[in-house]
Design a protein around this motif. Structure first.
Motif, PDB file in Angstrom:
ATOM      1  N   PRO A 255       0.781  -1.348   0.074  1.00  0.00           N
ATOM      2  CA  PRO A 255      -0.226   0.032  -0.013  1.00  0.00           C
ATOM      3  C   PRO A 255       0.812   1.335   0.065  1.00  0.00           C
ATOM      4  CG  PRO A 255      -0.414  -1.533   1.721  1.00  0.00           C
ATOM      5  CD  PRO A 255       0.538  -2.400   1.497  1.00  0.00           C
ATOM      6  N   LEU A 256       2.409   1.329   0.470  1.00  0.00           N
ATOM      7  CA  LEU A 256       2.735   2.543   0.294  1.00  0.00           C
ATOM      8  C   LEU A 256       3.039   2.472  -0.629  1.00  0.00           C
ATOM      9  CD1 LEU A 256       4.841   1.479   3.521  1.00  0.00           C
ATOM     10  CD2 LEU A 256       2.985   2.824   2.850  1.00  0.00           C
ATOM     11  N   ALA A 257       3.018   1.565  -2.018  1.00  0.00           N
ATOM     12  CA  ALA A 257       3.534   2.543  -3.162  1.00  0.00           C
ATOM     13  C   ALA A 257       3.824   3.749  -3.892  1.00  0.00           C
ATOM     14  CB  ALA A 257       2.986   1.306  -4.541  1.00  0.00           C
ATOM     15  N   ARG A 258       4.631   4.065  -4.390  1.00  0.00           N
ATOM     16  CA  ARG A 258       4.824   5.447  -4.794  1.00  0.00           C
ATOM     17  C   ARG A 258       4.068   6.084  -5.717  1.00  0.00           C
ATOM     18  NH1 ARG A 258       9.653   5.129  -5.645  1.00  0.00           N
ATOM     19  NH2 ARG A 258      10.562   6.725  -3.796  1.00  0.00           N
ATOM     20  N   GLU A 259       3.464   4.338  -6.735  1.00  0.00           N
ATOM     21  CA  GLU A 259       2.167   4.865  -7.823  1.00  0.00           C
ATOM     22  C   GLU A 259       1.342   4.772  -7.437  1.00  0.00           C
ATOM     23  OE1 GLU A 259       5.395   3.438  -8.301  1.00  0.00           O
ATOM     24  OE2 GLU A 259       6.145   3.964  -9.259  1.00  0.00           O
ATOM     25  N   PRO A 260      -0.274   5.359  -7.498  1.00  0.00           N
ATOM     26  CA  PRO A 260      -0.969   5.238  -6.998  1.00  0.00           C
ATOM     27  C   PRO A 260      -2.049   4.067  -7.103  1.00  0.00           C
ATOM     28  CG  PRO A 260      -0.563   7.623  -6.898  1.00  0.00           C
ATOM     29  CD  PRO A 260       0.150   7.036  -7.542  1.00  0.00           C
ATOM     30  N   GLY A 261      -1.772   4.121  -8.638  1.00  0.00           N
ATOM     31  CA  GLY A 261      -2.004   2.573  -9.499  1.00  0.00           C
ATOM     32  C   GLY A 261      -1.479   1.518  -8.579  1.00  0.00           C
ATOM     33  N   ARG A 262      -0.398   1.080  -7.876  1.00  0.00           N
ATOM     34  CA  ARG A 262      -0.066   0.077  -7.493  1.00  0.00           C
ATOM     35  C   ARG A 262      -0.739  -0.738  -6.602  1.00  0.00           C
ATOM     36  NH1 ARG A 262       6.628  -0.034  -8.244  1.00  0.00           N
ATOM     37  NH2 ARG A 262       5.588  -1.902  -7.901  1.00  0.00           N
ATOM     38  N   ARG A 263      -0.925   0.386  -5.378  1.00  0.00           N
ATOM     39  CA  ARG A 263      -1.492  -0.104  -3.919  1.00  0.00           C
ATOM     40  C   ARG A 263      -2.787  -1.360  -3.909  1.00  0.00           C
ATOM     41  NH1 ARG A 263      -1.149   6.459  -2.714  1.00  0.00           N
ATOM     42  NH2 ARG A 263       1.010   7.005  -3.542  1.00  0.00           N
ATOM     43  N   PRO A 264      -3.237  -1.907  -3.247  1.00  0.00           N
ATOM     44  CA  PRO A 264      -4.042  -2.672  -3.964  1.00  0.00           C
ATOM     45  C   PRO A 264      -4.982  -2.479  -2.963  1.00  0.00           C
ATOM     46  CG  PRO A 264      -2.802  -3.086  -1.318  1.00  0.00           C
ATOM     47  CD  PRO A 264      -2.143  -2.444  -2.495  1.00  0.00           C
ATOM     48  N   ALA A 265      -6.214  -2.208  -4.109  1.00  0.00           N
ATOM     49  CA  ALA A 265      -7.478  -1.867  -3.827  1.00  0.00           C
ATOM     50  C   ALA A 265      -8.558  -3.351  -4.886  1.00  0.00           C
ATOM     51  CB  ALA A 265      -8.105  -0.914  -4.247  1.00  0.00           C
ATOM     52  N   PRO A 266      -9.339  -3.594  -3.378  1.00  0.00           N
ATOM     53  CA  PRO A 266      -9.985  -3.483  -2.310  1.00  0.00           C
ATOM     54  C   PRO A 266      -8.839  -3.863  -1.248  1.00  0.00           C
ATOM     55  CG  PRO A 266     -10.994  -5.468  -3.438  1.00  0.00           C
ATOM     56  CD  PRO A 266     -10.591  -4.853  -4.178  1.00  0.00           C
ATOM     57  N   LEU A 267      -8.676  -3.411   0.011  1.00  0.00           N
ATOM     58  CA  LEU A 267      -8.243  -3.845   0.871  1.00  0.00           C
ATOM     59  C   LEU A 267      -8.224  -5.787   0.996  1.00  0.00           C
ATOM     60  CD1 LEU A 267      -7.326  -0.471   2.607  1.00  0.00           C
ATOM     61  CD2 LEU A 267      -5.352  -1.755   1.233  1.00  0.00           C
ATOM     62  N   GLY A 268      -9.323  -5.903   1.638  1.00  0.00           N
ATOM     63  CA  GLY A 268      -9.499  -7.175   2.067  1.00  0.00           C
ATOM     64  C   GLY A 268      -9.031  -8.309   1.249  1.00  0.00           C
ATOM     65  N   PRO A 269      -8.101  -8.439   0.551  1.00  0.00           N
ATOM     66  CA  PRO A 269      -7.612 -10.032  -0.232  1.00  0.00           C
ATOM     67  C   PRO A 269      -6.297  -9.106   0.797  1.00  0.00           C
ATOM     68  CG  PRO A 269      -9.702  -8.658  -1.336  1.00  0.00           C
ATOM     69  CD  PRO A 269      -8.981  -7.767  -1.031  1.00  0.00           C
ATOM     70  N   TRP A 270      -5.133  -8.245  -0.291  1.00  0.00           N
ATOM     71  CA  TRP A 270      -4.411  -7.648   0.605  1.00  0.00           C
ATOM     72  C   TRP A 270      -4.053  -7.708   2.330  1.00  0.00           C
ATOM     73  CZ3 TRP A 270      -3.367  -3.514   4.581  1.00  0.00           C
ATOM     74  CH2 TRP A 270      -1.916  -3.844   4.690  1.00  0.00           C
ATOM     75  N   ALA A 271      -5.641  -7.582   3.546  1.00  0.00           N
ATOM     76  CA  ALA A 271      -4.957  -8.802   4.594  1.00  0.00           C
ATOM     77  C   ALA A 271      -4.813  -9.386   5.224  1.00  0.00           C
ATOM     78  CB  ALA A 271      -6.164  -7.366   5.144  1.00  0.00           C
ATOM     79  N   ALA A 272      -6.251 -10.455   4.041  1.00  0.00           N
ATOM     80  CA  ALA A 272      -6.663 -11.689   3.890  1.00  0.00           C
ATOM     81  C   ALA A 272      -5.272 -12.464   4.500  1.00  0.00           C
ATOM     82  CB  ALA A 272      -7.496 -11.682   3.758  1.00  0.00           C
ATOM     83  N   ARG A 273      -4.268 -11.851   3.199  1.00  0.00           N
ATOM     84  CA  ARG A 273      -2.900 -12.633   2.616  1.00  0.00           C
ATOM     85  C   ARG A 273      -1.928 -12.576   3.515  1.00  0.00           C
ATOM     86  NH1 ARG A 273       0.669 -10.277  -1.036  1.00  0.00           N
ATOM     87  NH2 ARG A 273      -1.641  -9.079  -1.466  1.00  0.00           N
ATOM     88  N   GLY A 274      -1.892 -10.850   4.603  1.00  0.00           N
ATOM     89  CA  GLY A 274      -1.453 -10.584   5.512  1.00  0.00           C
ATOM     90  C   GLY A 274      -1.675 -11.386   6.507  1.00  0.00           C
ATOM     91  N   ARG A 275      -2.390 -12.103   6.520  1.00  0.00           N
ATOM     92  CA  ARG A 275      -3.077 -12.391   7.836  1.00  0.00           C
ATOM     93  C   ARG A 275      -2.516 -14.178   8.341  1.00  0.00           C
ATOM     94  NH1 ARG A 275      -8.851 -12.461   9.872  1.00  0.00           N
ATOM     95  NH2 ARG A 275      -9.384 -13.593   7.815  1.00  0.00           N
ATOM     96  N   GLU A 276      -1.981 -14.357   7.019  1.00  0.00           N
ATOM     97  CA  GLU A 276      -1.348 -15.982   6.941  1.00  0.00           C
ATOM     98  C   GLU A 276      -0.121 -15.951   6.814  1.00  0.00           C
ATOM     99  OE1 GLU A 276      -3.551 -18.356   6.419  1.00  0.00           O
ATOM    100  OE2 GLU A 276      -5.278 -17.380   7.147  1.00  0.00           O
ATOM    101  N   LEU A 277       0.512 -14.495   6.276  1.00  0.00           N
ATOM    102  CA  LEU A 277       1.637 -14.674   6.512  1.00  0.00           C
ATOM    103  C   LEU A 277       2.056 -14.407   8.405  1.00  0.00           C
ATOM    104  CD1 LEU A 277       2.633 -11.846   3.851  1.00  0.00           C
ATOM    105  CD2 LEU A 277       3.382 -14.872   3.285  1.00  0.00           C
ATOM    106  N   LEU A 278       1.445 -13.303   9.153  1.00  0.00           N
ATOM    107  CA  LEU A 278       1.792 -13.213  10.014  1.00  0.00           C
ATOM    108  C   LEU A 278       1.452 -14.292  11.246  1.00  0.00           C
ATOM    109  CD1 LEU A 278       0.241  -9.531  10.142  1.00  0.00           C
ATOM    110  CD2 LEU A 278       2.662 -10.422  10.238  1.00  0.00           C
ATOM    111  N   ARG A 279      -0.026 -15.178  10.337  1.00  0.00           N
ATOM    112  CA  ARG A 279       0.204 -16.482  11.498  1.00  0.00           C
ATOM    113  C   ARG A 279       1.389 -17.354  10.785  1.00  0.00           C
ATOM    114  NH1 ARG A 279      -6.644 -16.998  10.911  1.00  0.00           N
ATOM    115  NH2 ARG A 279      -6.899 -15.287  12.346  1.00  0.00           N
ATOM    116  N   ALA A 280       1.568 -17.098  10.147  1.00  0.00           N
ATOM    117  CA  ALA A 280       2.805 -18.356   9.784  1.00  0.00           C
ATOM    118  C   ALA A 280       4.517 -17.770  10.160  1.00  0.00           C
ATOM    119  CB  ALA A 280       3.003 -18.735   8.392  1.00  0.00           C
ATOM    120  N   HIS A 281       4.402 -16.745  10.468  1.00  0.00           N
ATOM    121  CA  HIS A 281       6.010 -15.887  10.983  1.00  0.00           C
ATOM    122  C   HIS A 281       6.081 -16.238  12.933  1.00  0.00           C
ATOM    123  CE1 HIS A 281       8.742 -12.730  11.776  1.00  0.00           C
ATOM    124  NE2 HIS A 281       7.615 -12.425  12.982  1.00  0.00           N
ATOM    125  N   ARG A 282       7.072 -16.880  12.960  1.00  0.00           N
ATOM    126  CA  ARG A 282       7.672 -17.004  14.297  1.00  0.00           C
ATOM    127  C   ARG A 282       8.775 -16.029  14.753  1.00  0.00           C
ATOM    128  NH1 ARG A 282       3.900 -18.974  13.957  1.00  0.00           N
ATOM    129  NH2 ARG A 282       3.109 -21.120  13.719  1.00  0.00           N
TER     130      ARG A 282
END
Length: 607
Positions: A255-282
């Motif tokens: 979401p911090l991409a300099r080009e606005p069009g490269r930021r994930p939209a909608p945010l739901g799928p991006w957040a769900a992907r992050g939740r899986e990564l964070l749950r697997a993070h040790r």
């Protein structure tokens, strides 16, 4: 003042102020209670506009009325919708209010704390963090689906309760996508590189970027403000340095991409992907502080500090031990040295809450709270002197065996964070510090003003060293670039006071070092006529050695090409250099031999 009353003109004592919460912009926020006509009491958050101009008050009230109407119509769950009133200023019960009318924004009281406060205190780990982010993204997506944007998403406007439930508040700048803007909003650290323009149209990209800054605040709750110009680069380097993997760092920066069009939209799928990564993070034991201290026999002793507190390593650790008893928890800054004639190990640590701890063989004790940055060393008198910033001022603390810890405030130079400190002469120090994103060098007690070092901008780290050419400073910026600066020398006069000589009003603009390769860690010592500088980064550890022999250019040596995050340098009593680094989460040490050739040091098992 608690106990004062306010309300609409027809019922001016309907609300009672209970507790001041915070002040932001032109308003104060209070916890208040409303007493209805049926006697039922209701807790509310009261935002009191301090504007006294009647026309401005009515203009704000009109905007707020529109916001309330539109927010109710949208029906977005967990969006806290306020109501508004115009009434006399707060006054004591039964007295006649004085002054003109004020605008009040009234919201249901939410038993939660701002997102950044929650992130610093939460104990639920990555899973709790992921759940909060998913809930926030659901609120923002609901707004965007209805073609509205919040425009002022920041940690203070996202409240999280004890169960991790999320509320989005402060709808002052809520706007539809198809209406031109009449006011631009800029919240430092949470707006994208592209600026809003009055007369232009709002975009969802601004909210997306702000959610990215909040994801960083959740994952790195102790880090300072984000530079919106280099947001993705800065956040990625910080995440990797904190022990997060490459995949997680890449995800968090989308979401911090300099080009606005490269930021994930909608945010739901991006957040769900992050939740899986964070749950697997040790999470691994992260090393935030690192000091290498050759003992009297020249053997390196390494003091480390991080998520698991402090630890000792290296072949010289035999016969030495860390302070016993209850001490700091997670540590973010470290200074250590051998104090007194017997060389007693003293460790100073700044923990995650900003508390300064001092530890000796007798145990740990608190020295100060609310500090920022930590640097120091054992001086000529055998005392460990450490420097830090607290409440905007520079402070020093001294300790030696047989003496109590003494603290001193040094007026004359405001300070937000201390980066480095070097004793130039017995009792005379040079300090490198930050104040409002300016780097300054200062000699406390010299009577001279602070000297700017390099251009303004956020800094990751700094270092100081004495050399034959005078003191020099090295700075490491958040984009990973490193610079070397000359600083005017101080000379002692008959009165014993130090005065500044050399470069007149400012330190040198700086020489780029590191050949453009971004760095995450920096260390420097003065040695053999010039500074020796160590840099750690994704490309490994690099050591910049002073020019020698027929060569007039500095030499570079790379002990490892594996990614490194922290680095420390020291000179022993025998003038041999020691180098320690955290390489892919593991400690590695190198030292010069009798012929000044670098050799890897075998670490005893367990450190």
């Amino acid at each position: 003042m608690p106990g004062l009353r306010f309300g609409p003109e027809f019922d001016p004592e309907q609300y009672e102020l209970l507790e001041f919460h915070h002040r932001g912009g032109e308003a104060e926020v209070w916890r208040a209670v409303r007493t209805g006509h049926n006697g039922i009491k209701e807790l509310v958050a009261a935002k009191i506009m301090l504007e006294r101009d009647p026309s401005e008050v009515r203009r704000w009230l009109g905007r707020w009325d529109d916001v309330s109407h539109n927010a109710h119509r949208l029906g977005v769950t967990d969006l806290v919708v306020p109501s508004f009133l115009l009434g006399p200023s707060p006054h004591r019960p039964g007295t006649v209010p004085s002054g003109g009318l004020l605008g009040y924004q009234i919201s249901p009281w939410v038993e939660g704390v701002p997102l950044h406060t929650w992130a610093r205190a939460q104990r639920g780990g990555p899973t709790a963090t992921a759940d909060v982010l998913v809930r926030l993204c659901r609120i923002v997506d609901d707004l965007h689906r209805k073609r509205w944007v919040h425009r002022d998403i920041s940690p203070a406007n996202v409240l999280v309760d004890a169960q991790g439930l999320v509320k989005l508040i402060d709808l002052t700048f809520l706007a539809p996508l198809d209406h031109t803007l009449t006011v631009a909003v800029f919240t430092p650290g949470h707006v994208p590189p592209e600026a809003e323009q009055v007369g232009g149209f709002p975009t969802t990209a601004k909210d997306l970027f702000a959610v990215g800054t909040l994801a960083r605040a959740l994952l790195l709750p102790d880090h300072g403000r984000l530079d919106h110009r280099l947001a993705a680069e800065q956040a990625r380097a910080e995440l990797l340095a904190a022990g997060y993997g490459e995949e997680l760092a890449h995800w968090a920066c989308e979401p911090l991409a300099r080009e606005p069009g490269r930021r994930p939209a909608p945010l739901g799928p991006w957040a769900a992907r992050g939740r899986e990564l964070l749950r697997a993070h040790r999470p691994v034991a992260r090393t935030a502080g690192l000091a290498v201290l050759p003992d009297r026999a020249g053997r390196p002793v390494v003091v480390t500090a991080g998520a698991d507190g402090t630890a000792l390593a290296g072949p010289g650790r035999t016969g030495h031990r860390l302070p016993a008893g209850q001490g700091p928890g997670p540590v973010r800054e470290l200074a250590a040295g051998w104090a007194g004639r017997q060389g007693e190990l003293v460790v100073c640590a700044e923990d995650r809450s900003g508390t300064l701890w001092v530890g000796t063989a007798a145990g740990w004790w608190e020295a100060a709270r609310g500090v920022g940055g930590l640097a120091g060393r054992v001086g000529a008198a055998g005392e460990l002197t450490v420097w830090t910033a607290a409440a905007g001022a520079l402070r020093s603390y001294r300790w030696a065996p047989g003496l109590t810890l003494t603290g001193q405030e040094h007026p004359g130079c405001p300070a937000d964070r201390v980066l480095a400190a070097e004793e130039e002469r017995p009792g005379s120090w040079l300090v490198l510090l930050e104040h409002r994103e300016r780097v300054l060098s200062w000699r406390p007690g010299s009577g001279e003003p602070p000297v700017p070092v390099g251009p303004p901008g956020a800094l990751r780290a700094g270092a100081l060293a004495r050399t034959s050419a005078g003191p020099q400073a090295a700075t490491l910026r958040t984009d990973g670039s490193a610079q070397l600066h000359g600083i005017g020398a101080a000379q002692l006069h008959g009165t014993g006071s130090a005065q500044l000589h050399g470069i007149g009003s400012a330190a040198s603009a700086g020489t780029e070092i590191g050949d453009g390769e971004p760095a995450l860690g920096l260390a420097m010592v003065g040695h053999r006529g010039g500074p020796t500088i160590a840099l750690a980064g994704a490309g490994g550890v690099r050591l910049r050695l002073p020019a020698g022999g027929a060569s007039r250019r500095p030499r570079w040596w790379r002990p490892t090409l594996r990614p490194a995050t922290r680095v420390a340098l020291a000179v022993g009593d025998d003038w041999r250099l020691c180098l320690a680094a955290v390489v892919e989460g593991e400690l590695q040490v190198w030292q010069e031999d009798a012929a000044y050739r670098w050799q890897a040091v075998d670490l005893p098992e367990g450190g």
